[in-house]
Scaffold this motif. Structure first.
Motif, PDB file in Angstrom:
ATOM      1  N   ILE A   1      44.748 127.775 173.310  1.00 18.90           N
ATOM      2  CA  ILE A   1      46.110 127.105 173.238  1.00 18.90           C
ATOM      3  C   ILE A   1      46.180 126.404 171.863  1.00 18.90           C
ATOM      4  CG2 ILE A   1      47.234 125.181 174.360  1.00 18.90           C
ATOM      5  CD1 ILE A   1      45.882 125.890 176.864  1.00 18.90           C
ATOM      6  N   ASN A   2      46.997 126.541 170.997  1.00 21.31           N
ATOM      7  CA  ASN A   2      47.529 125.676 169.649  1.00 21.31           C
ATOM      8  C   ASN A   2      47.994 124.298 169.901  1.00 21.31           C
ATOM      9  OD1 ASN A   2      47.642 125.144 167.319  1.00 21.31           O
ATOM     10  ND2 ASN A   2      49.406 126.443 167.068  1.00 21.31           N
ATOM     11  N   LEU A   3      47.035 123.332 170.227  1.00 28.16           N
ATOM     12  CA  LEU A   3      47.380 122.022 170.201  1.00 28.16           C
ATOM     13  C   LEU A   3      46.752 121.383 169.001  1.00 28.16           C
ATOM     14  CD1 LEU A   3      46.234 121.234 173.929  1.00 28.16           C
ATOM     15  CD2 LEU A   3      48.770 121.459 173.112  1.00 28.16           C
ATOM     16  N   ARG A   4      47.273 120.073 168.942  1.00 30.58           N
ATOM     17  CA  ARG A   4      47.011 119.324 167.668  1.00 30.58           C
ATOM     18  C   ARG A   4      45.695 118.890 167.749  1.00 30.58           C
ATOM     19  NH1 ARG A   4      49.555 114.077 168.166  1.00 30.58           N
ATOM     20  NH2 ARG A   4      51.226 115.378 168.925  1.00 30.58           N
ATOM     21  N   ASN A   5      45.151 118.311 168.985  1.00 27.06           N
ATOM     22  CA  ASN A   5      43.956 117.959 169.341  1.00 27.06           C
ATOM     23  C   ASN A   5      43.274 118.743 170.619  1.00 27.06           C
ATOM     24  OD1 ASN A   5      43.754 115.888 167.540  1.00 27.06           O
ATOM     25  ND2 ASN A   5      44.762 114.341 169.048  1.00 27.06           N
ATOM     26  N   THR A   6      42.313 119.151 170.564  1.00 28.42           N
ATOM     27  CA  THR A   6      41.670 119.882 171.828  1.00 28.42           C
ATOM     28  C   THR A   6      41.060 118.767 172.845  1.00 28.42           C
ATOM     29  OG1 THR A   6      41.635 122.009 170.686  1.00 28.42           O
ATOM     30  CG2 THR A   6      40.253 121.673 172.769  1.00 28.42           C
TER      31      THR A   6
END
Length: 123
Positions: free
Chosen positions: A85-90
């Motif tokens: 998943i491409n999120l700003r923060n994991t």
């Protein structure tokens, strides 16, 4: 971002789907029960933390060992989640045991027993 915004709801669903896949197919830890399911996921609005409610079908020992296995594999799970998943923060994942599925199965058995006993009395 509000807690129940459409974006947050979408992120929760995507993280839940990805976690279920990672737990089912990516982790080779024998402590983790194959009957483990991700019931619900709640990602904080700032994407820093995540609560994942996990349900394990089985006895108490399977619950404890699965939770221990998931906690020890949390770094690997976070890494795989970041790749998927491409999120700003994991988010940092906190696993919480959810007994709702086991409770439902137990209640179903009790209802079936009562129905069976009731039909015997009518005969």
């Amino acid at each position: 971002m509000r807690k129940n915004s459409l974006k947050n709801t979408r992120i929760n669903g995507e993280v839940q789907r990805a976690l279920a896949e990672i737990i089912r197919g990516g982790i080779k830890d024998p402590r983790i029960s194959p009957l483990t399911s991700v019931v619900s996921v709640e990602v904080s609005p700032d994407l820093k933390t995540c609560k994942a409610w996990i349900s394990v079908l089985g006895e108490e020992e399977a619950l404890k060992s699965t939770l221990a296995g998931l906690k020890s594999a949390s770094g690997y799970i976070k890494n795989q989640l970041a790749k998927e998943i491409n999120l700003r923060n994991t988010p940092e994942i906190t696993f919480i045991m959810d007994q709702s599925i086991a409770y439902g199965v137990n209640m179903s058995k009790l209802i079936d027993e009562v129905n069976k006993d009731g039909s015997k009395e009518e005969e």
